[in-house]
Design a protein around this motif. Sequence first.
Motif, short mmCIF file in Angstrom:
data_model
loop_
_atom_site.label_atom_id
_atom_site.label_comp_id
_atom_site.label_asym_id
_atom_site.label_seq_id
_atom_site.Cartn_x
_atom_site.Cartn_y
_atom_site.Cartn_z
N ASP A 1 0.76 -1.12 -0.13
CA ASP A 1 0.03 0.00 0.05
C ASP A 1 0.85 1.18 0.00
O ASP A 1 2.23 1.21 0.31
CB ASP A 1 -0.88 -0.11 1.21
N PRO A 2 0.34 2.44 -0.50
CA PRO A 2 1.40 3.71 -0.60
C PRO A 2 1.78 4.03 0.56
O PRO A 2 2.84 4.91 0.44
CB PRO A 2 0.09 4.53 -1.20
N ALA A 3 1.59 3.94 1.59
CA ALA A 3 2.21 4.37 2.93
C ALA A 3 3.07 3.41 3.62
O ALA A 3 3.80 3.70 4.67
CB ALA A 3 1.12 4.99 3.83
N TRP A 4 2.88 1.89 3.60
CA TRP A 4 3.47 1.06 4.00
C TRP A 4 5.23 1.02 4.15
O TRP A 4 5.86 1.58 3.01
CB TRP A 4 3.34 -0.37 3.41
N PRO A 5 5.75 0.87 5.29
CA PRO A 5 5.16 0.55 6.63
C PRO A 5 5.02 1.36 7.49
O PRO A 5 4.54 1.25 8.59
CB PRO A 5 6.32 -0.15 6.89
N ALA A 6 5.19 2.79 7.02
CA ALA A 6 4.60 4.02 7.85
C ALA A 6 3.07 4.01 8.19
O ALA A 6 2.30 3.30 7.02
CB ALA A 6 4.92 5.32 7.31
N PRO A 7 2.64 4.61 9.42
CA PRO A 7 1.38 4.70 9.44
C PRO A 7 0.70 5.64 8.31
O PRO A 7 1.25 6.41 7.60
CB PRO A 7 1.28 5.35 10.84
N VAL A 8 -0.79 5.62 8.29
CA VAL A 8 -1.25 6.30 7.15
C VAL A 8 -1.34 7.78 7.30
O VAL A 8 -1.49 8.49 5.90
CB VAL A 8 -2.72 5.71 6.93
N TRP A 9 -1.30 8.20 8.38
CA TRP A 9 -1.61 9.61 8.44
C TRP A 9 -0.60 10.58 8.09
O TRP A 9 0.61 10.27 8.30
CB TRP A 9 -1.84 10.22 9.93
N GLY A 10 -1.02 11.52 7.25
CA GLY A 10 -0.01 12.65 6.44
C GLY A 10 0.87 11.94 5.54
O GLY A 10 1.92 12.53 5.30
N LYS A 11 0.57 10.70 5.11
CA LYS A 11 1.82 10.21 4.33
C LYS A 11 1.47 10.38 2.74
O LYS A 11 2.30 10.97 2.02
CB LYS A 11 1.81 8.77 4.43
N VAL A 12 0.12 9.85 2.27
CA VAL A 12 -0.13 10.39 0.96
C VAL A 12 -1.66 11.08 1.24
O VAL A 12 -2.49 10.54 1.89
CB VAL A 12 -0.15 9.12 -0.32
N PRO A 13 -1.92 11.89 0.15
CA PRO A 13 -3.30 12.54 0.06
C PRO A 13 -4.59 11.60 -0.06
O PRO A 13 -4.12 10.32 -0.78
CB PRO A 13 -3.17 13.53 -1.06
N ALA A 14 -5.57 11.51 0.35
CA ALA A 14 -6.49 10.65 0.36
C ALA A 14 -6.97 10.58 -1.17
O ALA A 14 -6.96 11.36 -2.12
CB ALA A 14 -7.89 11.27 0.91
N THR A 15 -7.30 9.31 -1.70
CA THR A 15 -7.67 9.33 -3.10
C THR A 15 -9.33 8.80 -3.17
O THR A 15 -9.54 7.79 -2.59
CB THR A 15 -6.74 7.94 -3.64
N GLU A 16 -9.92 9.68 -4.36
CA GLU A 16 -11.14 9.41 -4.41
C GLU A 16 -11.51 7.88 -4.73
O GLU A 16 -10.63 7.53 -5.77
CB GLU A 16 -11.81 10.39 -5.16
N TYR A 17 -12.43 7.20 -4.33
CA TYR A 17 -12.92 5.73 -4.71
C TYR A 17 -13.73 6.05 -6.12
O TYR A 17 -14.22 6.97 -6.41
CB TYR A 17 -14.05 5.26 -3.89
N PRO A 18 -13.08 5.26 -7.20
CA PRO A 18 -13.83 5.40 -8.54
C PRO A 18 -15.06 5.09 -8.31
O PRO A 18 -15.66 4.26 -7.39
CB PRO A 18 -12.95 4.31 -9.08
N PHE A 19 -16.27 5.33 -9.03
CA PHE A 19 -17.51 5.17 -9.35
C PHE A 19 -17.72 3.53 -9.07
O PHE A 19 -17.24 2.57 -9.37
CB PHE A 19 -18.20 5.22 -10.55
N ASP A 20 -18.61 3.64 -7.86
CA ASP A 20 -19.08 2.15 -7.30
C ASP A 20 -18.12 1.52 -6.43
O ASP A 20 -18.52 0.13 -5.92
CB ASP A 20 -19.99 1.43 -8.32
#
Lengths: 142, 142
Positions: B100-119
Amino acid sequence: VVELHPRLKEDTVEIGRFPLCRVLLMKDANYPWFILLPDRAGVSEIHQLTEADQMQLTRESACLARGLVQAFRPDKLNIAALGNVVPQLHIHHIARYRHDPAWPAPVWGKVPATEYPFDRLSAVAAKLRYALGTEGGFAPQD
Amino acid sequence: VVELHPRLKEDTVEIGRFPLCRVLLMKDANYPWFILLPDRAGVSEIHQLTEADQMQLTRESACLARGLVQAFRPDKLNIAALGNVVPQLHIHHIARYRHDPAWPAPVWGKVPATEYPFDRLSAVAAKLRYALGTEGGFAPQD
């Protein structure tokens, strides 16, 4: 007593024990940062503990949290079970302040650990030990 | 039912309820990221809940954790009560992967939130709902 992961051995000192968990103090002067380490081998997630151990962990976590509030008067507590790097189950308990170096971000990966100046680490440990007394079956350790 | 903090209202969708907690899904496609929100007003720390509520939270957290493992087969779970920005008590439950894009760091402040594609968001919610069934008194919500 289970063996500490080498990384935890290097980064912490043990300051006491609850019935289930060891209480470790992180060698990072940036925050009063403690860790509960359940004395169970081969467990990396809270839900892998027995239900009785989960309840005991919850009690010890609340007891430590109250001790942190009493000893350090933080603006907020941060409590987290992460373990991406160190898979041995351990639960961070960090006293946070609006003026600390990472606020309002979580502490991980924000600023490098700062060494405690001479005798400050034992002063922080003593402060928590004093706040905990023998609450929740806590047994201090020097 | 307590009012959601505006930030949680904006960043999450409610997908169901346990007896104590609402289950929220973060609108961030980077990770299967859920939040337990105890339906109690004016509480910002776990130890401020009654002991009975703390035990119930522990049960619901373990139930959600098992659901996440079953639904998403993560490499690790990250569970955290932080609240430096949103003081209303809420507990993150994040399925983490070595890729995943932040591994092994915790997720907070690592990469901006990505919108879920439709559905995709509703597909992720459905996956967890299916894994949970009615375990622990879970009641799904559309």
